[in-house]
Design a protein around this motif. Sequence first.
Motif, PDB file in Angstrom:
ATOM      1  N   ASN A 154     -34.594  80.008 -28.288  1.00 20.78           N
ATOM      2  CA  ASN A 154     -33.540  80.766 -28.969  1.00 20.78           C
ATOM      3  C   ASN A 154     -33.694  82.276 -28.863  1.00 20.78           C
ATOM      4  O   ASN A 154     -34.795  82.781 -28.626  1.00 20.78           O
ATOM      5  CB  ASN A 154     -33.504  80.369 -30.449  1.00 20.78           C
ATOM      6  CG  ASN A 154     -33.093  78.914 -30.626  1.00 20.78           C
ATOM      7  OD1 ASN A 154     -32.503  78.323 -29.721  1.00 20.78           O
ATOM      8  ND2 ASN A 154     -33.423  78.338 -31.758  1.00 20.78           N
ATOM      9  N   THR A 183     -39.778  85.496 -30.316  1.00 21.71           N
ATOM     10  CA  THR A 183     -40.983  85.841 -31.065  1.00 21.71           C
ATOM     11  C   THR A 183     -40.731  86.918 -32.115  1.00 21.71           C
ATOM     12  O   THR A 183     -41.236  86.821 -33.240  1.00 21.71           O
ATOM     13  CB  THR A 183     -42.081  86.291 -30.075  1.00 21.71           C
ATOM     14  OG1 THR A 183     -42.230  85.245 -29.110  1.00 21.71           O
ATOM     15  CG2 THR A 183     -43.398  86.526 -30.773  1.00 21.71           C
ATOM     16  N   SER A 232     -30.780  86.172 -22.847  1.00 23.51           N
ATOM     17  CA  SER A 232     -30.162  86.996 -21.804  1.00 23.51           C
ATOM     18  C   SER A 232     -29.968  86.181 -20.530  1.00 23.51           C
ATOM     19  O   SER A 232     -30.680  85.207 -20.276  1.00 23.51           O
ATOM     20  CB  SER A 232     -31.054  88.198 -21.518  1.00 23.51           C
ATOM     21  OG  SER A 232     -32.304  87.745 -21.070  1.00 23.51           O
ATOM     22  N   THR A 235     -33.218  85.908 -18.309  1.00 24.20           N
ATOM     23  CA  THR A 235     -34.214  84.896 -18.707  1.00 24.20           C
ATOM     24  C   THR A 235     -33.660  83.503 -18.432  1.00 24.20           C
ATOM     25  O   THR A 235     -34.363  82.616 -17.951  1.00 24.20           O
ATOM     26  CB  THR A 235     -34.565  85.021 -20.208  1.00 24.20           C
ATOM     27  OG1 THR A 235     -34.817  86.377 -20.515  1.00 24.20           O
ATOM     28  CG2 THR A 235     -35.758  84.178 -20.580  1.00 24.20           C
ATOM     29  N   GLU A 405     -24.195  94.673 -20.700  1.00 23.71           N
ATOM     30  CA  GLU A 405     -24.147  94.353 -22.123  1.00 23.71           C
ATOM     31  C   GLU A 405     -25.170  95.211 -22.863  1.00 23.71           C
ATOM     32  O   GLU A 405     -26.353  95.200 -22.523  1.00 23.71           O
ATOM     33  CB  GLU A 405     -24.491  92.881 -22.358  1.00 23.71           C
ATOM     34  CG  GLU A 405     -24.396  92.487 -23.837  1.00 23.71           C
ATOM     35  CD  GLU A 405     -25.330  91.342 -24.227  1.00 23.71           C
ATOM     36  OE1 GLU A 405     -26.477  91.309 -23.739  1.00 23.71           O
ATOM     37  OE2 GLU A 405     -24.910  90.494 -25.023  1.00 23.71           O
TER      38      GLU A 405
HETATM   39  P1  NAP Z   1     -34.256  86.910 -24.094  1.00 23.67           P
HETATM   40  O1  NAP Z   1     -35.177  88.034 -23.931  1.00 23.67           O
HETATM   41  O2  NAP Z   1     -33.605  86.374 -22.888  1.00 23.67           O
HETATM   42  O3  NAP Z   1     -35.071  85.786 -24.845  1.00 23.67           O
HETATM   43  C1  NAP Z   1     -34.455  84.580 -25.242  1.00 23.67           C
HETATM   44  C2  NAP Z   1     -35.524  83.541 -25.492  1.00 23.67           C
HETATM   45  O4  NAP Z   1     -36.163  83.207 -24.263  1.00 23.67           O
HETATM   46  C3  NAP Z   1     -36.629  84.002 -26.429  1.00 23.67           C
HETATM   47  O5  NAP Z   1     -37.008  82.927 -27.254  1.00 23.67           O
HETATM   48  C4  NAP Z   1     -37.742  84.354 -25.469  1.00 23.67           C
HETATM   49  O6  NAP Z   1     -39.017  84.262 -26.050  1.00 23.67           O
HETATM   50  C5  NAP Z   1     -37.570  83.280 -24.431  1.00 23.67           C
HETATM   51  N1  NAP Z   1     -38.194  83.567 -23.158  1.00 23.67           N
HETATM   52  C6  NAP Z   1     -38.259  84.739 -22.518  1.00 23.67           C
HETATM   53  N2  NAP Z   1     -38.929  84.588 -21.358  1.00 23.67           N
HETATM   54  C7  NAP Z   1     -39.302  83.300 -21.285  1.00 23.67           C
HETATM   55  C8  NAP Z   1     -40.049  82.524 -20.351  1.00 23.67           C
HETATM   56  N3  NAP Z   1     -40.508  83.055 -19.237  1.00 23.67           N
HETATM   57  N4  NAP Z   1     -40.275  81.219 -20.622  1.00 23.67           N
HETATM   58  C9  NAP Z   1     -39.790  80.653 -21.749  1.00 23.67           C
HETATM   59  N5  NAP Z   1     -39.096  81.348 -22.674  1.00 23.67           N
HETATM   60  C10 NAP Z   1     -38.850  82.650 -22.447  1.00 23.67           C
HETATM   61  O7  NAP Z   1     -33.093  87.263 -25.096  1.00 23.67           O
HETATM   62  P2  NAP Z   1     -33.213  87.957 -26.528  1.00 23.67           P
HETATM   63  O8  NAP Z   1     -33.612  89.367 -26.290  1.00 23.67           O
HETATM   64  O9  NAP Z   1     -34.008  87.154 -27.475  1.00 23.67           O
HETATM   65  O10 NAP Z   1     -31.720  87.872 -27.008  1.00 23.67           O
HETATM   66  C11 NAP Z   1     -30.750  88.818 -26.664  1.00 23.67           C
HETATM   67  C12 NAP Z   1     -29.824  88.284 -25.610  1.00 23.67           C
HETATM   68  O11 NAP Z   1     -29.407  86.985 -25.948  1.00 23.67           O
HETATM   69  C13 NAP Z   1     -28.572  89.096 -25.495  1.00 23.67           C
HETATM   70  O12 NAP Z   1     -28.340  89.375 -24.160  1.00 23.67           O
HETATM   71  C14 NAP Z   1     -27.479  88.205 -26.064  1.00 23.67           C
HETATM   72  O13 NAP Z   1     -26.223  88.387 -25.497  1.00 23.67           O
HETATM   73  C15 NAP Z   1     -28.005  86.842 -25.801  1.00 23.67           C
HETATM   74  N6  NAP Z   1     -27.529  85.896 -26.802  1.00 23.67           N
HETATM   75  C16 NAP Z   1     -26.637  84.943 -26.436  1.00 23.67           C
HETATM   76  C17 NAP Z   1     -26.185  84.046 -27.372  1.00 23.67           C
HETATM   77  C18 NAP Z   1     -25.187  82.974 -27.027  1.00 23.67           C
HETATM   78  O14 NAP Z   1     -24.937  82.088 -27.817  1.00 23.67           O
HETATM   79  N7  NAP Z   1     -24.609  83.030 -25.877  1.00 23.67           N
HETATM   80  C19 NAP Z   1     -26.630  84.106 -28.685  1.00 23.67           C
HETATM   81  C20 NAP Z   1     -27.536  85.086 -29.021  1.00 23.67           C
HETATM   82  C21 NAP Z   1     -27.980  85.973 -28.054  1.00 23.67           C
HETATM   83  P3  NAP Z   1     -39.854  85.570 -26.509  1.00 23.67           P
HETATM   84  O15 NAP Z   1     -39.115  86.150 -27.643  1.00 23.67           O
HETATM   85  O16 NAP Z   1     -41.161  85.006 -26.874  1.00 23.67           O
HETATM   86  O17 NAP Z   1     -39.866  86.461 -25.312  1.00 23.67           O
END
Ligand code: NAP
Length: 696
Positions: A154, A183, A232, A235, A405
């Motif tokens: 998430n 995290t 994102s 990811t 974004e």
């Molecule tokens: P993110 O950096 O992509 O992280 C999302 C999740 O992926 C986090 O739990 C992160 O864990 C995990 N993750 C990252 N690298 C990973 C890997 N190599 N292996 C497994 N898991 C990994 O996104 P965010 O910064 O949390 O959220 C912001 C983004 O999410 C924005 O771009 C937003 O638009 C998007 N978003 C979309 C929705 C939707 O419903 N479409 C909803 C909310 C947010 P860690 O925190 O431990 O790195």
Amino acid sequence: MTKLENYITGDWITGDGEGQLLYNAVTGDPLAAATTRGLDFKSITEYARTVGNPALRKMTFHARGNMLKALAIHLRNHLDKFYAISYQTGATKADSWVDIEGGIGNLFANASLRRKFPDDIICIDGESHNLSRNNTFMGTHILVPKEGVAIHINAFNFPVWGMLEKIAVNLLAGMPCIVKPATVTSYLTEAVVKEIIASGILPEGALQLICGSAGDLLDHVTSQDVVTFTGSASTGLLLKSNPHLLRESVPFNMEADSLNCIVMGEDVVPGMPEWDILVKEIRKEMTLKAGQRCTGIRRIFVPENKLEEVWKAISASLSQIVIGNPLNEKVRMGSLAGQSQREEVKAQVQKLLAASQLIYGSLDSVEVIDADASKGAFLSPVLLLNATPWAITEGYSTNASHEVEAFGPVSTIMPYKNVDEAIALSKLGKGSLCSTIVTADYKQAREYVAGAASHHGRILVLNNECAKESTGHGSPLPLLVHGGPGRAGGGEEMGGIRGVKHYLQRTALQGSPTTLTAITNVYQPHAAGKDPGKHPFKKYFDELQIGDQLITEKRVITSEDIDRFADLSGDHFYAHIKTTDFTGTMFEQQVAHGYFIMSIAAGLFVDSYEKNPVLLNYGIDELRFTKPVYPGAEIHIRFTCKEKLPNDKRIVEKPEDFKRGDDIEKGIVKWLVEMIDDTNEVTGVATILTMVERKA
Ligand code: NAP
């Protein structure tokens, strides 16, 4: 520093090492550390499959729905604790309400969805199909829970809702889950999971929690698992191309960032309620959760002749927003989730500035109350103006405003010439979670929806008729689909029963009608009927068997009957009048009203003047008239117990809310009513529902 705990394989365990430090987003003070180092991710997935999955699979959909309801009620008793922690993520009370109570609301909504499923472990999906001339071979589809685990990765913005909206669905379907919150805000998710586990409401193994890195979790998934990702696009792409995941054909649902937009209709002018509705909606979307919403409005399209007036109105509205410590009641916008999120947003705004200019707000300073702007992750709302949305920005395939974004309180306003251009601009985002059009013109609304829907997962048509009660542009709802094509990830979640089906295997099932009735517990047409031993209305809910069948007496339909029914009901449609000249009509002579045949059907299958376990007639699900009935036809009814659905006893908290019958244990019984004529052909068919008492 306190380490967050991971709930895995039946225990609360802290990982090795110092872990990643997590901070209070408002004060900048360290709060806790998160680490998953040393955890055995393979055994975590196996525990879910071997302990959680079998426990959930043997519960019926109704039992699992009731479990969700109990969980929602339990969590509602701990709101103060969750709110207190939520403030530390920078969220205001309104933001926290969406996250916490919105999440709990999602549990309630999914609990209620159980009524759309049978009280069984197998569910029929869609219609049955007769596949043979002699009615001995048929086919249908069934749904059963997958035998694996749902893994939810998430985003940081909704640490409670993000978890609950997903686990509600997999738990209703009968699959266990592993939740990996982002995290940075995982301390709030941990607090909620602690309450869930302490409640003892979920069977062991149904929910595990990982606070910190996902390690090699995805290297241990199997084909019966489901992975959902919210975060994102970058990811998401990395995770969905994991070779092990691809090899095992693991369903991967992705909800990524998207360039959602709002369009101001060409009809909207100052003085119309829609003008203020638009401005208010944009302000709300930019500032709620400090703009950290996947559905947030990133692009605003306005008719070119009103551009300046609109951006001035939005700016004036934004200037009223009080920013600061969410614990202060005056504050309407809190901080971002952390310093790194703030730096990320600023960097993204710099990219957007390649195609636009800043017309409201600042990247360098922000006025806050009750907080130190240098320590907390505060950022002022930022409104950008892009006068040339069609121009290609260097380094981009289109314009930066349609590709970048900034996950914060940032939006860009752009002009359009006509509806076709607004549609085309909306599509330049290459797929979004939602789009809103504000218009009082139905024709324009239809034009926009028909033209733009292919590129947006949800469209809100906002006007004065619905604005007061509208749930808003940014709110995904449990009963509506959330997700979007293309850049938005191509995924789909929630959407009522549609979402539950993502965790169920659909299997086509073939065999004889009687066999399929025995397997599905739903009577299939042409299956053998059972002798009920006594009139089925004399049987209690628990005594009734699927297939219990009554063949009634016969009744001759006369022309006088039809005349009398026409007079009684007032339905003098020409086909029911004997003097009508029937040349050129669909009928040969006076025809009986279908509702008359249905009414005499009730007269034939209801037998008793005495009280019996049938409490009331609940309605008709389906009713079809398949053959005209003319005077002289002899009709009888084949009446078969088709399906049984238990009805929960209503929980009455206050004596004044008590309604007659609330104290009676009961269920709904569906009956197949076949209206058959003297040539043995079915003239009409219905599914009627009765409410039947359970045996004490
Ligand atoms: P993110 O950096 O992509 O992280 C999302 C999740 O992926 C986090 O739990 C992160 O864990 C995990 N993750 C990252 N690298 C990973 C890997 N190599 N292996 C497994 N898991 C990994 O996104 P965010 O910064 O949390 O959220 C912001 C983004 O999410 C924005 O771009 C937003 O638009 C998007 N978003 C979309 C929705 C939707 O419903 N479409 C909803 C909310 C947010 P860690 O925190 O431990 O790195």
